[in-house]
Design a protein around this motif. Sequence first.
Motif, PDB file in Angstrom:
ATOM      1  N   ALA A  64       0.849  -1.192   0.000  1.00 33.14           N
ATOM      2  CA  ALA A  64       0.000   0.000   0.000  1.00 33.14           C
ATOM      3  C   ALA A  64       0.886   1.244   0.000  1.00 33.14           C
ATOM      4  O   ALA A  64       1.989   1.236   0.551  1.00 33.14           O
ATOM      5  CB  ALA A  64      -0.891  -0.015   1.241  1.00 33.14           C
ATOM      6  N   GLY A  65       0.420   2.289  -0.642  1.00 35.42           N
ATOM      7  CA  GLY A  65       1.159   3.559  -0.609  1.00 35.42           C
ATOM      8  C   GLY A  65       2.271   3.654  -1.635  1.00 35.42           C
ATOM      9  O   GLY A  65       3.028   4.627  -1.634  1.00 35.42           O
ATOM     10  N   THR A  66       2.399   2.664  -2.527  1.00 36.67           N
ATOM     11  CA  THR A  66       3.454   2.748  -3.548  1.00 36.67           C
ATOM     12  C   THR A  66       2.828   3.115  -4.898  1.00 36.67           C
ATOM     13  O   THR A  66       1.684   2.757  -5.183  1.00 36.67           O
ATOM     14  CB  THR A  66       4.198   1.405  -3.692  1.00 36.67           C
ATOM     15  N   ASP A  67       3.609   3.825  -5.708  1.00 34.15           N
ATOM     16  CA  ASP A  67       3.133   4.302  -7.016  1.00 34.15           C
ATOM     17  C   ASP A  67       3.891   3.623  -8.149  1.00 34.15           C
ATOM     18  O   ASP A  67       5.011   3.150  -7.952  1.00 34.15           O
ATOM     19  CB  ASP A  67       3.411   5.809  -7.164  1.00 34.15           C
ATOM     20  N   ILE A  68       3.306   3.680  -9.332  1.00 30.19           N
ATOM     21  CA  ILE A  68       4.057   3.235 -10.513  1.00 30.19           C
ATOM     22  C   ILE A  68       5.056   4.326 -10.890  1.00 30.19           C
ATOM     23  O   ILE A  68       4.854   5.500 -10.552  1.00 30.19           O
ATOM     24  CB  ILE A  68       3.137   2.902 -11.707  1.00 30.19           C
ATOM     25  N   ASN A  69       6.117   3.939 -11.592  1.00 30.17           N
ATOM     26  CA  ASN A  69       7.122   4.948 -11.943  1.00 30.17           C
ATOM     27  C   ASN A  69       7.164   5.236 -13.447  1.00 30.17           C
ATOM     28  O   ASN A  69       8.156   5.728 -13.953  1.00 30.17           O
ATOM     29  CB  ASN A  69       8.508   4.569 -11.407  1.00 30.17           C
ATOM     30  N   ALA A 215      14.363  -2.482  -2.068  1.00 29.28           N
ATOM     31  CA  ALA A 215      14.996  -2.515  -0.748  1.00 29.28           C
ATOM     32  C   ALA A 215      14.479  -1.352   0.104  1.00 29.28           C
ATOM     33  O   ALA A 215      14.130  -1.525   1.278  1.00 29.28           O
ATOM     34  CB  ALA A 215      16.520  -2.438  -0.894  1.00 29.28           C
ATOM     35  N   GLY A 216      14.402  -0.159  -0.499  1.00 31.05           N
ATOM     36  CA  GLY A 216      13.910   1.017   0.232  1.00 31.05           C
ATOM     37  C   GLY A 216      12.487   0.804   0.721  1.00 31.05           C
ATOM     38  O   GLY A 216      12.147   1.127   1.871  1.00 31.05           O
ATOM     39  N   GLU A 217      11.659   0.231  -0.146  1.00 34.58           N
ATOM     40  CA  GLU A 217      10.259   0.010   0.248  1.00 34.58           C
ATOM     41  C   GLU A 217      10.164  -1.040   1.357  1.00 34.58           C
ATOM     42  O   GLU A 217       9.332  -0.918   2.260  1.00 34.58           O
ATOM     43  CB  GLU A 217       9.448  -0.436  -0.968  1.00 34.58           C
ATOM     44  N   ALA A 218      11.008  -2.068   1.288  1.00 29.32           N
ATOM     45  CA  ALA A 218      10.976  -3.099   2.338  1.00 29.32           C
ATOM     46  C   ALA A 218      11.400  -2.498   3.681  1.00 29.32           C
ATOM     47  O   ALA A 218      10.783  -2.769   4.726  1.00 29.32           O
ATOM     48  CB  ALA A 218      11.891  -4.267   1.967  1.00 29.32           C
ATOM     49  N   VAL A 242      19.519   8.508  -4.966  1.00 26.44           N
ATOM     50  CA  VAL A 242      18.302   8.857  -5.695  1.00 26.44           C
ATOM     51  C   VAL A 242      18.489   8.455  -7.151  1.00 26.44           C
ATOM     52  O   VAL A 242      19.539   8.697  -7.738  1.00 26.44           O
ATOM     53  CB  VAL A 242      18.029  10.375  -5.563  1.00 26.44           C
ATOM     54  N   GLY A 243      17.468   7.790  -7.736  1.00 17.33           N
ATOM     55  CA  GLY A 243      17.556   7.354  -9.134  1.00 17.33           C
ATOM     56  C   GLY A 243      17.622   8.547 -10.071  1.00 17.33           C
ATOM     57  O   GLY A 243      17.274   9.666  -9.695  1.00 17.33           O
ATOM     58  N   GLN A 244      18.092   8.300 -11.285  1.00 19.77           N
ATOM     59  CA  GLN A 244      18.195   9.399 -12.253  1.00 19.77           C
ATOM     60  C   GLN A 244      16.810   9.781 -12.737  1.00 19.77           C
ATOM     61  O   GLN A 244      16.185   9.037 -13.489  1.00 19.77           O
ATOM     62  CB  GLN A 244      19.027   8.963 -13.453  1.00 19.77           C
ATOM     63  N   LEU A 245      16.357  10.946 -12.309  1.00 20.14           N
ATOM     64  CA  LEU A 245      14.996  11.324 -12.643  1.00 20.14           C
ATOM     65  C   LEU A 245      14.933  12.337 -13.781  1.00 20.14           C
ATOM     66  O   LEU A 245      13.866  12.695 -14.229  1.00 20.14           O
ATOM     67  CB  LEU A 245      14.306  11.903 -11.397  1.00 20.14           C
ATOM     68  N   GLY A 246      16.084  12.805 -14.234  1.00 17.75           N
ATOM     69  CA  GLY A 246      16.090  13.849 -15.268  1.00 17.75           C
ATOM     70  C   GLY A 246      15.543  13.335 -16.586  1.00 17.75           C
ATOM     71  O   GLY A 246      15.560  12.135 -16.868  1.00 17.75           O
ATOM     72  N   GLN A 247      15.068  14.289 -17.395  1.00 27.56           N
ATOM     73  CA  GLN A 247      14.516  13.916 -18.698  1.00 27.56           C
ATOM     74  C   GLN A 247      15.579  13.279 -19.592  1.00 27.56           C
ATOM     75  O   GLN A 247      15.296  12.342 -20.331  1.00 27.56           O
ATOM     76  CB  GLN A 247      13.968  15.152 -19.426  1.00 27.56           C
ATOM     77  N   PHE A 248      16.822  13.786 -19.529  1.00 30.85           N
ATOM     78  CA  PHE A 248      17.804  13.356 -20.528  1.00 30.85           C
ATOM     79  C   PHE A 248      18.206  11.889 -20.370  1.00 30.85           C
ATOM     80  O   PHE A 248      18.141  11.131 -21.344  1.00 30.85           O
ATOM     81  CB  PHE A 248      18.995  14.320 -20.545  1.00 30.85           C
ATOM     82  N   ILE A 284      16.426   5.170  -5.469  1.00 30.71           N
ATOM     83  CA  ILE A 284      15.092   5.312  -4.883  1.00 30.71           C
ATOM     84  C   ILE A 284      14.563   6.710  -5.202  1.00 30.71           C
ATOM     85  O   ILE A 284      15.308   7.569  -5.678  1.00 30.71           O
ATOM     86  CB  ILE A 284      15.101   5.064  -3.347  1.00 30.71           C
ATOM     87  N   ASP A 285      13.283   6.943  -4.908  1.00 33.20           N
ATOM     88  CA  ASP A 285      12.678   8.246  -5.185  1.00 33.20           C
ATOM     89  C   ASP A 285      13.172   9.283  -4.178  1.00 33.20           C
ATOM     90  O   ASP A 285      13.562   8.938  -3.059  1.00 33.20           O
ATOM     91  CB  ASP A 285      11.146   8.162  -5.048  1.00 33.20           C
ATOM     92  N   VAL A 286      13.092  10.551  -4.576  1.00 34.03           N
ATOM     93  CA  VAL A 286      13.528  11.642  -3.693  1.00 34.03           C
ATOM     94  C   VAL A 286      12.756  11.609  -2.375  1.00 34.03           C
ATOM     95  O   VAL A 286      13.346  11.731  -1.290  1.00 34.03           O
ATOM     96  CB  VAL A 286      13.274  13.016  -4.370  1.00 34.03           C
ATOM     97  N   ASP A 287      11.429  11.434  -2.453  1.00 33.03           N
ATOM     98  CA  ASP A 287      10.636  11.497  -1.216  1.00 33.03           C
ATOM     99  C   ASP A 287      10.969  10.330  -0.294  1.00 33.03           C
ATOM    100  O   ASP A 287      10.983  10.468   0.937  1.00 33.03           O
ATOM    101  CB  ASP A 287       9.128  11.567  -1.519  1.00 33.03           C
ATOM    102  N   GLU A 288      11.307   9.186  -0.889  1.00 33.86           N
ATOM    103  CA  GLU A 288      11.658   8.031  -0.059  1.00 33.86           C
ATOM    104  C   GLU A 288      13.020   8.246   0.608  1.00 33.86           C
ATOM    105  O   GLU A 288      13.218   7.910   1.783  1.00 33.86           O
ATOM    106  CB  GLU A 288      11.681   6.779  -0.908  1.00 33.86           C
ATOM    107  N   SER A 289      13.940   8.838  -0.133  1.00 30.82           N
ATOM    108  CA  SER A 289      15.258   9.132   0.422  1.00 30.82           C
ATOM    109  C   SER A 289      15.107  10.090   1.603  1.00 30.82           C
ATOM    110  O   SER A 289      15.679   9.898   2.678  1.00 30.82           O
ATOM    111  CB  SER A 289      16.130   9.750  -0.685  1.00 30.82           C
ATOM    112  N   GLN A 290      14.307  11.106   1.384  1.00 27.27           N
ATOM    113  CA  GLN A 290      14.047  12.111   2.436  1.00 27.27           C
ATOM    114  C   GLN A 290      13.462  11.442   3.680  1.00 27.27           C
ATOM    115  O   GLN A 290      13.903  11.668   4.811  1.00 27.27           O
ATOM    116  CB  GLN A 290      13.063  13.141   1.859  1.00 27.27           C
ATOM    117  N   SER A 291      12.477  10.590   3.449  1.00 26.88           N
ATOM    118  CA  SER A 291      11.774  10.013   4.593  1.00 26.88           C
ATOM    119  C   SER A 291      12.657   8.997   5.347  1.00 26.88           C
ATOM    120  O   SER A 291      12.664   8.959   6.582  1.00 26.88           O
ATOM    121  CB  SER A 291      10.447   9.451   4.105  1.00 26.88           C
TER     122      SER A 291
END
Length: 452
Positions: A64-69, A215-218, A242-248, A284-291
């Motif tokens: 629960a609480g996880t999104d598609i990427n 791993a982060g979600e677990a 944090v995973g590479q989230l940039g457009q390029f 991992i996602d930015v918000d997950e890293s933060q949390s």
Amino acid sequence: MTQYETEGVRESLDVISVGFGPAGIALACALEDDAEDNGRKPFQRVRFFEKGRDSTWHGAFLLAGTDINHHVFRDLVTPRNPRSRFSFAMYLKEMGRLYKFGLLGRPASRVEWSDYIAWVAAQLQDYVAYDEGVLDVLPVAEKGILKGVDVVTAKGTYRTKRLVLSHGSLPRIPNAFSPHLGGRVFHTSQYLKNIHLGGGPIAQRWLVLGSGQSAGEAVTHLLGAAPTTQVHSVHRGVGFKVGQLGQFPNMAFLPEHVDYFHDLEPGRRNRVFEEIRSTNYAGIDVDESQSLYSFMYEGEVTGHRRLNLHAWSEVTSVEKVGDAYSVVLRDSNTGVETVLYVDGIVLGTGYEQLAVPPLLTLLQPWLVRDEDGTLAVDRHYRVALQHSEGVQILANGTSEKTHGISDAQSFSMVALRAQHLTDALLATQPRQRAPVVTMPSYTRPARVEARP
Ligand SMILES: Cc1cc2nc3c(=O)[nH]c(=O)nc-3n(C[C@H](O)[C@H](O)[C@H](O)COP(=O)(O)OP(=O)(O)OC[C@H]3O[C@@H](n4cnc5c(N)ncnc54)[C@H](O)[C@@H]3O)c2cc1C
């Protein structure tokens, strides 16, 4: 060359797919769209063997609480045919949530995405045999010439000339943990099945190995499962990145990048793959890293440390001690060793594709390899065969090494690849087109220029 003859072939089928996950379902959608377009099925006897009991999407890690990427346009059909009745938009419309979804302001949840996939799969029941995993694929050869394959399941053996590998990637299990697998030592692909082992309260001390999204979600889930759980988060490198989230870097997920990647020499492919690897793996996602960082920091403030990070750590041994496990970590830079005692171990170590899928082991004499040892697979996903006659093996989400990062462990190419595969299958069987009798509003889009 050995000649094989299999006992008791139960049935001959025109097309067999191993697996009915997203890649398999997307292929079934393409075949069904083709049938509706042309008024008759392109192949009469098609079967997708699926080892699961249904098509829940990664059900054992559906938290629960996880999104598609990925963007919802990259569903099972839209990039191939935005008018297909199997689109995510059609699903939302039928569920009465089209407008409400628009207000969400975030990606679809994994729970909703799984529901979408199950909704599509339910409309394609005729194609699938659930609870029937493929155990082996045997060659059918005459005088050394491959003429077909026998697909062995627990319920029978089926012969075909067209085999599609839609079985996804394999969970990666580091050697040190293999002898202990089962019970409280498990990969994230088994997470929800094993975490509450025995039905009692959750175990207290956990080790989670890995630095990627799973791993982060677990780690997050274990910390939230009870107020007293403790987690040792073990990393080969610096910790969660944090995973590479940039457009390029994410342009590697565009269809044209598959053409570019496939044209490269194997050595170059590996280099390009490594460069863009972190768009989909080990991040991992930015918000997950933060949390996660905040949680660890709060532990320092209160003195109640429940999340302990072990960076630069190699696991050198794992031993069972009573009901618990002792795990020795060695710092790869200093050589300093640390011993941890835990009650459970979660392997967030991701997935992998081997140079030759294990199911093809017995077909090796007929498989052509690239110079780096991996299967040679052409742009249209046809596995190259030698000394064969009329046999086709297609890679459906199992050709990451030849087609790049978007082609496995990603929804990016699922729909377009299904068109390539359909065209490749149709090319083996010239057929009489029946008059179009269905769905006047349905127009077929231009084909991806794939017909081999
Ligand atoms: C937790 C998690 C979250 C993810 N989130 C995203 C995301 O948000 N976006 C994204 O693009 N990608 C995501 N991925 C990657 C995801 O795996 C793929 O996008 C997608 O599921 C690939 O589909 P597939 O059909 O190729 O493989 P899979 O989903 O692995 O499906 C393979 C199917 O084959 C079956 N099978 C395997 N072996 C056999 C056999 N021998 N006989 C019969 N059946 C067999 C399996 O039971 C399974 O149903 C995620 C992966 C995981 C693990």
